[in-house]
Design a protein around this motif. Structure first.
Motif, PDB file in Angstrom:
ATOM      1  N   LEU A   1       0.834  -1.197   0.000  1.00  0.00           N
ATOM      2  CA  LEU A   1       0.000   0.000   0.000  1.00  0.00           C
ATOM      3  C   LEU A   1       0.871   1.251   0.000  1.00  0.00           C
ATOM      4  CD1 LEU A   1      -2.755  -0.919   2.637  1.00  0.00           C
ATOM      5  CD2 LEU A   1      -2.708  -1.394   0.182  1.00  0.00           C
TER       6      LEU A   1
ATOM      7  N   SER B   1       1.598   2.379  -3.674  1.00  0.00           N
ATOM      8  CA  SER B   1       0.454   3.289  -3.677  1.00  0.00           C
ATOM      9  C   SER B   1      -0.848   2.609  -4.108  1.00  0.00           C
ATOM     10  CB  SER B   1       0.760   4.490  -4.584  1.00  0.00           C
ATOM     11  OG  SER B   1      -0.183   5.504  -4.401  1.00  0.00           O
TER      12      SER B   1
ATOM     13  N   ARG C   1      -4.622   0.874  -3.353  1.00  0.00           N
ATOM     14  CA  ARG C   1      -5.772   0.931  -2.453  1.00  0.00           C
ATOM     15  C   ARG C   1      -5.869  -0.434  -1.772  1.00  0.00           C
ATOM     16  NH1 ARG C   1      -7.315   3.562  -7.172  1.00  0.00           N
ATOM     17  NH2 ARG C   1      -8.117   5.652  -6.814  1.00  0.00           N
ATOM     18  N   PRO C   2      -6.344  -0.492  -0.529  1.00  0.00           N
ATOM     19  CA  PRO C   2      -6.480  -1.798   0.139  1.00  0.00           C
ATOM     20  C   PRO C   2      -7.307  -2.797  -0.668  1.00  0.00           C
ATOM     21  CG  PRO C   2      -6.757  -0.051   1.739  1.00  0.00           C
ATOM     22  CD  PRO C   2      -6.691   0.610   0.382  1.00  0.00           C
ATOM     23  N   GLU C   3      -8.394  -2.336  -1.288  1.00  0.00           N
ATOM     24  CA  GLU C   3      -9.250  -3.250  -2.050  1.00  0.00           C
ATOM     25  C   GLU C   3      -8.562  -3.769  -3.318  1.00  0.00           C
ATOM     26  OE1 GLU C   3     -10.843   0.961  -3.112  1.00  0.00           O
ATOM     27  OE2 GLU C   3     -10.158  -0.075  -1.310  1.00  0.00           O
TER      28      GLU C   3
ATOM     29  N   ARG D   1      -7.265  -3.897   9.575  1.00  0.00           N
ATOM     30  CA  ARG D   1      -7.526  -2.657  10.346  1.00  0.00           C
ATOM     31  C   ARG D   1      -7.190  -2.852  11.822  1.00  0.00           C
ATOM     32  NH1 ARG D   1     -11.951  -2.397   6.730  1.00  0.00           N
ATOM     33  NH2 ARG D   1     -13.293  -3.407   8.253  1.00  0.00           N
TER      34      ARG D   1
ATOM     35  N   ARG E   1      -6.094   5.822   9.367  1.00  0.00           N
ATOM     36  CA  ARG E   1      -6.731   4.838   8.485  1.00  0.00           C
ATOM     37  C   ARG E   1      -5.650   4.112   7.683  1.00  0.00           C
ATOM     38  NH1 ARG E   1      -9.971   7.672   4.452  1.00  0.00           N
ATOM     39  NH2 ARG E   1      -8.055   8.851   4.316  1.00  0.00           N
TER      40      ARG E   1
ATOM     41  N   TYR F   1      -5.798   3.415   4.703  1.00  0.00           N
ATOM     42  CA  TYR F   1      -5.735   4.129   3.417  1.00  0.00           C
ATOM     43  C   TYR F   1      -4.726   5.272   3.460  1.00  0.00           C
ATOM     44  CZ  TYR F   1      -7.778   5.254  -1.139  1.00  0.00           C
ATOM     45  OH  TYR F   1      -7.988   5.443  -2.482  1.00  0.00           O
ATOM     46  N   ASP F   2      -4.379   5.752   4.652  1.00  0.00           N
ATOM     47  CA  ASP F   2      -3.403   6.835   4.768  1.00  0.00           C
ATOM     48  C   ASP F   2      -2.016   6.421   4.269  1.00  0.00           C
ATOM     49  OD1 ASP F   2      -5.282   8.622   5.753  1.00  0.00           O
ATOM     50  OD2 ASP F   2      -4.919   8.040   7.827  1.00  0.00           O
TER      51      ASP F   2
ATOM     52  N   ARG G   1      -1.556   4.867   1.434  1.00  0.00           N
ATOM     53  CA  ARG G   1      -1.631   5.254   0.011  1.00  0.00           C
ATOM     54  C   ARG G   1      -1.473   6.755  -0.129  1.00  0.00           C
ATOM     55  NH1 ARG G   1      -3.558   4.342  -5.226  1.00  0.00           N
ATOM     56  NH2 ARG G   1      -4.986   5.911  -6.005  1.00  0.00           N
ATOM     57  N   HIS G   2      -2.157   7.500   0.708  1.00  0.00           N
ATOM     58  CA  HIS G   2      -2.037   8.962   0.661  1.00  0.00           C
ATOM     59  C   HIS G   2      -0.607   9.406   0.921  1.00  0.00           C
ATOM     60  CE1 HIS G   2      -6.590   9.615   1.514  1.00  0.00           C
ATOM     61  NE2 HIS G   2      -6.353   9.422   0.242  1.00  0.00           N
TER      62      HIS G   2
END
Length: 187
Positions: A52, A56, A58-60, A156, A179, A181-182, A184-185
């Motif tokens: 991730l 970069s 996304r988790p999905e 998570r 999160r 997802y952070d 990736r950000h």
């Protein structure tokens, strides 16, 4: 605008990333090191989180990856061929009662593939769980404990524990890396 229309409108959202949620390289390294030390699943989840961050994803997208989607040479750069996603939508929202739903890539046309280059260090990190788990080309790259899709609740939960163990109280109580997802950000 007539009265009442404004009240019923959906709230405006910002497309910008909250810079307070971004991690620094030291924090990411410490979190990955802590996760790697987990006895049963650390090796798999470290590779998942590293993907991730460094690729970069996304988790999905990462949970949908198959071994055959990864080009992992003995030396040098590799690549991931991203072509599908498995977001968690909840069993009551799918036709088959499954928690995940197979979808095409976000922001891409149906059937599109995105190729992501992999640094040699990430290539080595990804080769390890494949060899350790004796995974075959059609197998999930990041399987759950029973070989099925890696559950969001699992990754998570370990991410939350890692943040609590690694970050200072001030950092833990802030939005930094709150999160998954952070990652990736941050990338």
């Amino acid at each position: 605008m007539p009265k009442g229309k404004e009240e019923n409108a959906a709230p405006k959202t910002s497309g910008a990333v909250d810079k307070r949620s971004l991690l620094n390289p030291h924090q990411v390294g410490a979190l990955l090191t802590w996760i790697a030390a987990r006895p049963r699943t650390g090796h798999r989840l470290t590779a998942f989180f590293a993907t991730l961050y460094y690729a970069s994803l996304r988790p999905e997208e990462a949970v949908a990856l198959r071994v055959e989607d990864a080009v992992l040479p003995e030396t040098g750069w590799g690549e991931l061929r991203i072509h599908t996603a498995e977001p968690e939508v909840g069993s009551h929202w799918t036709d088959d009662g499954d928690v995940h739903e197979t979808r095409h890539l976000k922001g891409c046309a149906f059937g599109d593939t995105r190729t992501v280059p992999l640094h040699p260090d990430l290539v080595r990190s990804l080769r390890s769980p494949i060899e350790r788990g004796q995974l075959k080309p059609g197998d999930l790259l990041f399987p759950g404990e029973k070989g099925d899709l890696l559950a969001g609740s699992v990754y998570r939960r370990i991410w939350a524990k890692a943040r609590k163990a690694v970050l200072s109280d001030h950092e833990f109580n802030s939005p930094v890396g709150k999160r998954v997802y952070d990652l990736r950000h941050t990338a």
